[in-house]
Scaffold this active site. Structure first.
Site, mmCIF file in Angstrom:
data_model
loop_
_atom_site.group_PDB
_atom_site.id
_atom_site.type_symbol
_atom_site.label_atom_id
_atom_site.label_comp_id
_atom_site.label_asym_id
_atom_site.label_seq_id
_atom_site.Cartn_x
_atom_site.Cartn_y
_atom_site.Cartn_z
ATOM 1 N N CYS A 176 0.814 -1.224 0.000
ATOM 2 C CA CYS A 176 0.000 0.000 0.000
ATOM 3 C C CYS A 176 0.845 1.271 0.000
ATOM 4 C CB CYS A 176 -0.940 0.002 1.201
ATOM 5 S SG CYS A 176 -2.095 -1.396 1.206
ATOM 6 N N HIS B 71 -3.448 7.378 1.934
ATOM 7 C CA HIS B 71 -3.821 6.043 1.475
ATOM 8 C C HIS B 71 -5.234 5.768 1.944
ATOM 9 C CE1 HIS B 71 -4.063 1.851 0.761
ATOM 10 N NE2 HIS B 71 -3.829 1.477 2.014
ATOM 11 N N ASN C 154 -10.003 -0.172 -0.553
ATOM 12 C CA ASN C 154 -8.546 -0.099 -0.469
ATOM 13 C C ASN C 154 -7.962 -0.649 -1.772
ATOM 14 O OD1 ASN C 154 -5.815 -0.430 0.057
ATOM 15 N ND2 ASN C 154 -6.112 -1.267 2.104
#
Length: 322
Positions: free
Chosen positions: A113, A249, A279
């Site tokens: 990520c 993020h 996500n």
């Protein structure tokens, strides 16, 4: 002083939209349960035949179009992903071919990520050193291909997509008033690798599925994200009061809110897309940047802070002036 300035931004999302209610058919979960714990309402899943490189190519084309450039104008492509089409070659070389770029070089960066922050930092270094003049930086993922569809704590959180930016060398005065990337801050700590990982790879003979200790990741995320953002701001000679937009993020709305509070930044200065995309790992920040520009939120001259944390654990931040 040489700076790496963003000239174009773009994104691509697969056509298939998956609302939370779709998971109610196969899992003991509900739309309310997913929303209350993550802020996610829907996500996109890649179709058969769509891959990380095809998503990346479309996002790259969009960013190049905004910049008024083509593949032949690039010196390099840096693609952040944990879900490359094949073990090798890199997905970046596939994008290079699809964009008709026959010169320069292309490679993948794998920091889960945090991948886009790592890729942006690498591209910035190449421009500052004079190794490249124009770099296409992409985050692209097809996490739907590595989900355990029986694990309600993970499979409802992730989505597929891609985002990209075109970086170009420009001259600045060497002050925080310059446009472009002003500072980067990267970290990792392998002691925590078991908190978020995929249980497959060449050592197992299978691609594996994602495993996560959600509560522990959350605990590390808020502390580390706020600290890395503060560190990057200090390197740039700025403070949280100078921030126009935080583009974090997009993993979980509670992490986003807690990090913003710790930074002392109000939520009306935070670009939030997690409700629509879930996500998307390394694609998360460039997707949010592109949407923020599309919405009219991010404007030329704005100070933007991006920060992310992912498996490794790996985390970091970038401060830039749009």
């Amino acid at each position: 002083m040489r700076r790496a300035v963003i000239r174009g931004v773009g994104h691509y999302l697969p056509d298939r939209v998956v609302p939370n209610s779709e998971f109610e058919k196969t899992l003991e979960t509900s739309d309310e349960w997913i929303r209350s714990r993550s802020g996610i309402e829907r996500r996109h899943f890649a179709a058969e035949g769509e891959t990380t490189s095809t998503l990346a190519t479309e996002a790259g084309r969009s960013a190049l179009a905004m910049a008024g450039l083509g593949g032949s104008d690039l010196d390099a492509i840096v693609l952040a992903t944990s879900t490359a089409d094949l073990t090798f070659p890199s997905a970046a070389t596939m994008v290079q071919d699809a964009l008709g770029m026959t010169q320069g070089f292309a490679f993948d960066v794998q920091a889960v990520c945090a991948g886009f922050v790592y890729a942006l930092s690498n591209a910035n270094a190449m421009i500052l050193s004079g190794q490249a003049e124009r770099v296409l930086v992409i985050g692209s993922e097809t996490f739907s291909r590595i989900m355990d569809w029986t694990d309600r704590s993970t499979c409802v959180l992730f989505g597929d997509g891609a985002g990209a930016v075109v970086l170009e060398a420009a001259e600045g005065d060497g002050t925080s008033a310059d446009r472009g990337i002003l500072a980067t801050d990267l970290h990792s700590d392998g002691r925590f690798r078991d908190l978020l990982y995929v249980d497959g790879g060449v050592s197992t003979g299978s691609s594996g599925v994602l495993r996560m200790q959600g509560k522990e990741v959350f605990r590390h995320a808020v502390e580390k994200l706020a600290a890395t953002a503060d560190a990057a701001l200090a390197k740039a000679g700025l403070t949280p009061d100078d921030i126009d937009w935080v583009v974090p993020h997009q993993a979980n709305i509670r992490i986003i809110q807690s990090t913003a509070k710790k930074l002392g930044v109000p939520m009306d200065k935070v670009v939030v897309t997690v409700q629509d995309h879930g996500n998307t790992s390394a694609a998360s920040i460039p997707l949010a940047l592109s949407v923020g520009v599309e919405r009219g939120q991010i404007k030329p001259g704005d100070v933007v802070v991006t920060e992310a944390i992912g498996g490794g654990l790996a985390w970091g931040s970038v401060v830039l002036r749009w």
